[in-house]
Each structure stands twice: as structure tokens, then as C-alpha cells.
Scaffold this active site. Structure first.
Site, PDB file in Angstrom:
ATOM      1  N   SER A 109       0.660  -1.701   0.162  1.00  0.00           N
ATOM      2  CA  SER A 109      -0.169  -0.150   0.363  1.00  0.00           C
ATOM      3  C   SER A 109       0.826   1.235   0.552  1.00  0.00           C
ATOM      4  CB  SER A 109      -0.984   0.006   1.223  1.00  0.00           C
ATOM      5  OG  SER A 109      -0.503   0.373   2.591  1.00  0.00           O
ATOM      6  N   LYS A 128      16.335 -12.683   7.579  1.00  0.00           N
ATOM      7  CA  LYS A 128      16.597 -10.902   7.749  1.00  0.00           C
ATOM      8  C   LYS A 128      17.640 -10.638   5.574  1.00  0.00           C
ATOM      9  CE  LYS A 128      20.547 -14.129   9.340  1.00  0.00           C
ATOM     10  NZ  LYS A 128      21.733 -13.869  10.113  1.00  0.00           N
ATOM     11  N   ARG A 161      12.334  -7.361   6.832  1.00  0.00           N
ATOM     12  CA  ARG A 161      13.679  -8.257   6.835  1.00  0.00           C
ATOM     13  C   ARG A 161      14.794  -7.411   6.988  1.00  0.00           C
ATOM     14  NH1 ARG A 161      14.598 -13.715   4.494  1.00  0.00           N
ATOM     15  NH2 ARG A 161      12.308 -13.893   3.111  1.00  0.00           N
ATOM     16  N   HIS A 180       8.410   4.210   9.354  1.00  0.00           N
ATOM     17  CA  HIS A 180       8.268   3.399  10.366  1.00  0.00           C
ATOM     18  C   HIS A 180       7.097   3.776  11.052  1.00  0.00           C
ATOM     19  CE1 HIS A 180       8.497   0.839  13.712  1.00  0.00           C
ATOM     20  NE2 HIS A 180       8.390   1.140  14.217  1.00  0.00           N
TER      21      HIS A 180
END
Length: 200
Positions: A19, A72, A100, A118
Site C-alpha cells: 500500500s 534477514k 527483513r 516506520h
């Protein structure tokens, strides 16, 4: 060393529905992304909806196998991602829901040219489930942050933030919807700013 180009080439990395990547592509289509141009999309999940954005917006969208690691990006998989990003002559790597941990090799390859989105007002609530962390803490204000990426998880230099009020009647779902809406405005705006400020 990243190639410096005009326009300012960005690559979007993600793991899911995309999105935020779609918000960036819509901003580009509307002429609101400054000099920035999406040169490609990279995804670590073969069935992710994010990959559908490629044909929809006329940009390359590539799945790259991240095996053998589950959380990761390292080793041979990391090298594949680095090679593809360099092939697109990339000026900025944008982590938009890429689930990751980025390791030293990738950070060194694109040092100073990686940003992340974030879902909290960093430094509060870093790591996984930033929205739920804020909701459980019942903070009056939360939001989202675009920051540079370094070796500390969600610890890089903060570039810009958008605040979201946590109303008394908010549920986790309604709060998440408000934060996602703020993200869809914030990320393209920061990319546009960077595209104009980071000129050769």
C-alpha cells in the site's frame, strides 16, 4: 557508490500488499514526487500483492528469493538484491514494508541512500508491531516516521514525522487505518524532498 542520475531513481522494497509503494507510485503519476522516479520494485514474497503494482504502473517488479534466511537479508540473497538495485542505477532505496533485517553488506553498498517508513513516532516503539505497541500503551499521540537506515533497528536519523491522535474510542484497527493514511502522505513527500535536495 550509487549512480547519480536525472531523474532521481528510487527502488521500493517490500514484503506484502504494497500500500505504501502504491502511494508512492500514485504520487509519481500525479506529478507529486519531485524528480523521483520509481525504477523498480523488489519483493521477497512470491505471492505478494506488491508485485501486481509493476504491470499496473508500468515499472519492473521482481521477486528475488531471500533463502535460506527467514528474517534477514544476508549472503548470496543479499548479493542478488544489491546487484539488481545497482542495475537500476538507483539513487535511493526505500524500505516500504520490507520485513527483513538489513545487514552490513547491504548497508555498506548503499550507505546514506536507504530510508525506511516506520509506524510510530520514533524513538518511541521501534521494532515489530509499532502500532500495537502505541495502542497498548494508550499514548495520546502516535504516528509514523521516515528515517535513514543504519545498523541499529529503527535507529537512523529521523527525516520527517506525521502525528496521529489516538482517540478514546479508537480500536487497534481504526488506529492502524489512520496511521496508514498518514504514511501514504508522508513517504511520497519525503521522497520528493530528497529528490530535490540531493542534487549532484
Amino acid at each position: 557508490m550509487l549512480g547519480v542520475s536525472s531523474p532521481y531513481n528510487i527502488v521500493l522494497l517490500g514484503s506484502g500488499r504494497g500500500s505504501n509503494a502504491e502511494a508512492v507510485l500514485l504520487a509519481q503519476r500525479a506529478g507529486k514526487l519531485g524528480r523521483a522516479r520509481v525504477a523498480g520494485i523488489l519483493c521477497d514474497q512470491p505471492q505478494a500483492r506488491m508485485l501486481e503494482l509493476g504491470p499496473k504502473f508500468g515499472v519492473p517488479a521482481v521477486y528475488l528469493d531471500p533463502a535460506p534466511f527467514k528474517t534477514k537479508l544476508e549472503g548470496a540473497a543479499e548479493e542478488k538484491y544489491i546487484a539488481q538495485i545497482r542495475e537500476w542505477n538507483t539513487d535511493l532505496v526505500v524500505l516500504a514494508g520490507f520485513m527483513r533485517v538489513i545487514k552490513k553488506g547491504f548497508l555498506d553498498a548503499f550507505a546514506g541512500h536507504i530510508i525506511n517508513l516506520h509506524p510510530s513516532l520514533l524513538p518511541a516503539f521501534p521494532g515489530l508491531d509499532g502500532i500495537k505497541q502505541a495502542f497498548d500503551a494508550r499514548v495520546p499521540v502516535t504516528g509514523c516516521t521516515v528515517h535513514e537506515v543504519n545498523a541499529t533497528v529503527d535507529g537512523g536519523k529521523i527525516l520527517r514525522q506525521a502525528k496521529v491522535l489516538l482517540a478514546p474510542n479508537d480500536t487497534l484497527e481504526t488506529l492502524a487505518a489512520k496511521i496508514h493514511a498518514a504514511e501514504h502522505l508522508l513517504l511520497p513527500a519525503v521522497i520528493a524532498e530528497l529528490s530535490e535536495s540531493r542534487r549532484s
